[in-house]
Write an enzyme that holds these catalytic residues in place. Structure first.
Site, PDB file in Angstrom:
ATOM      1  N   THR A 156       0.741  -1.202   0.091  1.00 35.47           N
ATOM      2  CA  THR A 156       0.098  -0.005   0.095  1.00 35.47           C
ATOM      3  C   THR A 156       0.874   1.292   0.042  1.00 35.47           C
ATOM      4  OG1 THR A 156      -1.592  -1.325   1.302  1.00 35.47           O
ATOM      5  CG2 THR A 156      -1.824   1.254   1.148  1.00 35.47           C
TER       6      THR A 156
ATOM      7  N   CYS B 258      -2.636  -0.964   8.830  1.00 34.54           N
ATOM      8  CA  CYS B 258      -3.218  -0.482   7.500  1.00 34.54           C
ATOM      9  C   CYS B 258      -4.023   0.742   7.776  1.00 34.54           C
ATOM     10  CB  CYS B 258      -4.094  -1.704   7.016  1.00 34.54           C
ATOM     11  SG  CYS B 258      -3.207  -2.865   6.300  1.00 34.54           S
TER      12      CYS B 258
END
Ligand SMILES: NC(=O)c1ccc[n+]([C@@H]2O[C@H](COP(=O)([O-])OP(=O)(O)OC[C@H]3O[C@@H](n4cnc5c(N)ncnc54)[C@H](O)[C@@H]3O)[C@@H](O)[C@H]2O)c1
Length: 424
Positions: free
Chosen positions: A120, A260
């Site tokens: 990510t 995350c």
């Protein structure tokens, strides 16, 4: 397009890279799983996934070659990068692992090879950071010589319903022909379907906003909880009533940890700031969520003092330490904020978590968790994580840990309100 002559290297054998490498190998392609962590590679070669996500039978029956030697990836034609993308203490993107993965790939890169980033990142990292780094290290040119792709991961550790095979996977590449190759790589393993994004930056942005949206939705509910507490209202009861409206979103208050949801928004805000835009809503949400651990500890301290207990002689048991329920993952767990804050008031705090590794907790946070669930003797218990084991234990067994006069703070609202004393 067929990939029968391709050889795959997956860099990073963690929650994302390992299941991907195994799934690709199960389609019959040769796969090397490369990781810098030698201990992890040894464990995988011995048939054990230390994260507990992949069963031993699947590991031992798989043809993936695990190695910590960068020479092992030299004959690969497709490189997939699945390494961590954390933030620094100052909440800035830390691309160190991505760059070091590029450093391993650079010398191995040949004309015609493909590099796909799965980590990510903020929009631009694949093409503006990885691309130039790979060019510099290989002497080749991105585009004419080697190709770039991006495919963000959506797996959810501890959640078998949303694994690689079940969810739709976004794919992107720098040109249409490369996108066909990326599709050929993922189609057999991401059987939930593929979404072809219009560009690499679009796919990078899509991943980052999925998690930012979730972070903000939880921040809003956390703010409701802070307001309702002052009004003497029970937030979960308010949410239950509001939830009868057809378009009310079912978020609940709580800690936002992990690597995350609590981290990715900073990648977006960093890039926005570089471009001269100073995000307000996103960072406000981050601030609220990052303060919830402290708030929980202070609420309990007030309650202990209110009951006339001496803080220095008070004992609190924190049940659960992972960043979320039913997994072993302690990365960026905000339960640590509760423990730190209680310690700052000199409250003796024990931790028990049946899922997390005691060694990992000690190594990363310096706490020594209890090996077993204690029998009792606590002034208060904080139910911090809704592991199945705690739900199964039941409210009466949790109450027994404190005795009838103790405080049970059920921050996840696991048990009926009548059985606990505090909740968010
Ligand atoms: N875990 C998830 O649920 C999840 C979901 C979606 C996206 N992501 C993203 O995927 C990426 C990887 O996450 P993860 O959870 O798998 O991380 P992880 O920490 O579980 O695994 C990463 C692995 O990469 C290894 N590594 C570090 N530097 C390396 C290098 N230079 N070369 C080779 N290996 C290296 C580490 O030793 C580690 O084993 C991150 O960007 C993360 O944000 C994770």
């Amino acid at each position: 397009m067929t990939l029968s002559n391709e050889s795959i290297a997956v860099l990073g054998m963690g929650y994302v890279g390992l299941p991907l490498a195994l799934a690709i190998a199960e389609t019959g392609l040769p796969v090397v799983g490369y990781d810098v962590n030698e201990k992890l590679v040894d464990a995988l070669n011995a048939g054990t996934d230390p994260n507990g996500e992949v069963p031993s039978e699947r590991l031992s029956g798989n043809n993936t070659i695990f190695s910590a030697d960068p020479a092992a990836i030299s004959s690969a034609t497709i490189f997939v990068i699945a390494v961590p993308t954390p933030v620094t203490k100052a909440k800035k993107p830390d691309l160190g692992a991505v760059l070091s993965a590029c450093a391993a790939i650079g010398p191995a890169l040949k004309k015609g090879d493909l590099v796909v980033l799965e980590s990510t990142v903020y929009p631009g990292v694949t093409e503006e950071v990885c691309g130039p780094e790979l060019e510099r290290l290989s002497g080749l040119k991105a585009g004419p010589d080697f190709a770039l792709g991006y495919s963000p991961e959506r797996i959810n550790p501890g959640d078998a319903m949303h694994s690689l095979a079940q969810v739709v996977k976004v794919i992107a590449a720098q040109d249409a022909e490369t996108l066909d190759r990326v599709e050929a790589l993922y189609a057999p393993v991401a059987t939930g379907g593929l979404h072809r994004a219009s560009s690499i930056k679009t796919a990078e942005a899509a991943k980052i906003i999925e998690n930012t949206q979730r972070d903000l939705n939880i921040a809003l509910v956390n703010e409701f909880s802070l307001i309702f507490e002052r009004m003497g209202l029970d937030t979960l009861e308010v949410l239950e009533a509001a939830g009868t409206k057809w378009n009310f979103l079912p978020f609940r208050p709580g800690l936002v940890g992990g690597h995350c949801i609590g981290v990715d928004p900073y990648y977006l805000t960093y890039r926005a700031q570089q471009l001269g835009y100073h995000p307000e809503v996103i960072l406000a949400g981050r601030r609220i969520n990052d303060k919830m651990g402290q708030h929980i500890a202070r609420t309990l301290v007030k309650e202990l003092v209110g009951q006339g207990r001496d803080l220095k002689n008070s004992k609190v048991l924190v049940l659960g330490f992972t960043f979320k329920e039913d997994c072993a993952d302690i990365r960026n767990t905000r339960v640590a904020d509760i423990v730190d804050e209680l310690n700052s008031y000199s409250v003796k705090t024990d931790i028990y978590d049946p899922r997390a590794s005691a060694d990992a907790i000690f190594e990363h946070y310096g706490y020594e968790p209890l090996p077993d669930l204690p029998k009792g003797g606590y002034d208060a218990v904080i139910l911090a994580v809704a592991h199945k084991q705690f739900v199964k234990l039941g409210a009466d067994a949790v109450r027994a840990l404190t005795g009838p006069k103790g405080i049970v703070y059920d921050i996840k609202g696991i048990f009926d309100k009548s059985k606990t004393d505090l909740r968010l």
